[in-house]
Write a protein that holds these residues in place. Structure first.
Motif, PDB file in Angstrom:
ATOM      1  N   GLN A   1      -3.437   0.486  -3.546  1.00  0.00           N
ATOM      2  CA  GLN A   1      -3.022  -1.064  -2.973  1.00  0.00           C
ATOM      3  C   GLN A   1      -2.607  -1.970  -4.514  1.00  0.00           C
TER       4      GLN A   1
ATOM      5  N   ASN B   1       6.365  10.132  -5.134  1.00  0.00           N
ATOM      6  CA  ASN B   1       5.965  11.567  -5.630  1.00  0.00           C
ATOM      7  C   ASN B   1       6.876  10.954  -6.980  1.00  0.00           C
TER       8      ASN B   1
ATOM      9  N   THR C   1       1.181   5.717  -1.332  1.00  0.00           N
ATOM     10  CA  THR C   1       0.408   7.179  -1.179  1.00  0.00           C
ATOM     11  C   THR C   1       0.758   7.297  -2.364  1.00  0.00           C
TER      12      THR C   1
ATOM     13  N   GLY D   1      -0.591  11.855  -3.849  1.00  0.00           N
ATOM     14  CA  GLY D   1      -1.195  11.627  -2.819  1.00  0.00           C
ATOM     15  C   GLY D   1      -2.847  10.855  -2.817  1.00  0.00           C
ATOM     16  N   ARG D   2      -2.326   9.506  -3.692  1.00  0.00           N
ATOM     17  CA  ARG D   2      -3.789   9.076  -3.436  1.00  0.00           C
ATOM     18  C   ARG D   2      -3.458   7.831  -3.933  1.00  0.00           C
ATOM     19  N   LYS D   3      -4.498   6.623  -2.564  1.00  0.00           N
ATOM     20  CA  LYS D   3      -3.144   5.954  -2.032  1.00  0.00           C
ATOM     21  C   LYS D   3      -3.858   4.870  -2.864  1.00  0.00           C
TER      22      LYS D   3
ATOM     23  N   THR E   1       0.746  -1.410  -0.450  1.00  0.00           N
ATOM     24  CA  THR E   1      -0.269   0.084  -0.068  1.00  0.00           C
ATOM     25  C   THR E   1       1.422   1.321  -0.009  1.00  0.00           C
TER      26      THR E   1
ATOM     27  N   ALA F   1       4.606   7.595   1.534  1.00  0.00           N
ATOM     28  CA  ALA F   1       4.622   8.558   0.389  1.00  0.00           C
ATOM     29  C   ALA F   1       5.367   8.459  -0.427  1.00  0.00           C
TER      30      ALA F   1
ATOM     31  N   ASP G   1       9.066   9.773   0.828  1.00  0.00           N
ATOM     32  CA  ASP G   1       9.011  10.053   2.467  1.00  0.00           C
ATOM     33  C   ASP G   1       9.832  11.469   2.028  1.00  0.00           C
TER      34      ASP G   1
END
Ligand code: FES
Ligand code: FES
Length: 173
Positions: free
Chosen positions: A23, A82, A16, A19-21, A14, A80, A62
């Motif tokens: 899985q 990006n 992010t 900004g979107r989770k 899982t 997280a 992160d």
């Protein structure tokens, strides 16, 4: 001899991402770069080597810049992430770094650019007003075969100036 039909074990991951989770179930050996490109279709990050030198695969995890060819997707579980696809401003305008690269001609083929942008984003978060030397050192993990780096340095200086509320003044060469 019959083919081995043993299913390959997968693990849940899982993340992010921009900004979107998300899985998914992935094989433990799946590299994060392949997960991003093949599973999530985020094909901005590139693969330029097999030795962790080029940095074309760089993403932000992160708050750190990480070469995503050198991390398994499962290792990023809970993080997280990006990527360049999430770099533009929410209103659709380009991030100051994207604008800087465009204005200062910091890209040619564009293959290194997503990684350069993500590295530069983290660099400016670590050091908002870097010197030329600090920029060159700061992107030393990212190779470019087109630009000779000079305009990438200017692009990052341009972005730093914008983010610091200044107009970029090119140094006399
Ligand atoms: S693909 Fe070259 S460092 Fe990741
Ligand atoms: S712009 Fe082509 S590798 Fe950098």
């Amino acid at each position: 001899m019959s083919a081995d039909t043993t299913p390959i074990a997968t693990l849940p991951v899982t993340l992010t991402v921009n900004g979107r989770k998300v899985q998914r179930f992935v094989e433990p050996r799946t590299l994060l770069i392949h997960f991003l490109r093949e599973e999530l279709s985020l094909t901005g990050a590139h693969i330029g080597c097999e030795t962790s030198h080029c940095g074309a695969c760089t993403v932000e995890i992160d708050g750190l810049s990480v070469k995503s060819c050198t991390l398994f997707a499962v290792q990023a579980d809970g993080a997280a992430v990006n990527t360049v696809e999430g770099l533009a401003n929410p209103d659709g305008t380009l991030h100051a770094l994207q604008e800087g690269f465009r204005q200062m001609h910091g890209l040619q083929c564009g293959f290194c650019t997503p990684g350069m942008l993500m590295r530069a984003k983290v660099l400016l978060s670590e050091n908002p007003d870097p010197t030329e030397e600090e920029i060159r050192h700061g992107i030393a993990g990212n190779l470019c075969r087109c630009t000779g780096y000079q305009n990438i340095v200017k692009a990052i200086q341009h972005a730093a100036a914008t983010l610091n509320g200044r107009v970029f003044q090119e140094a006399a060469e």
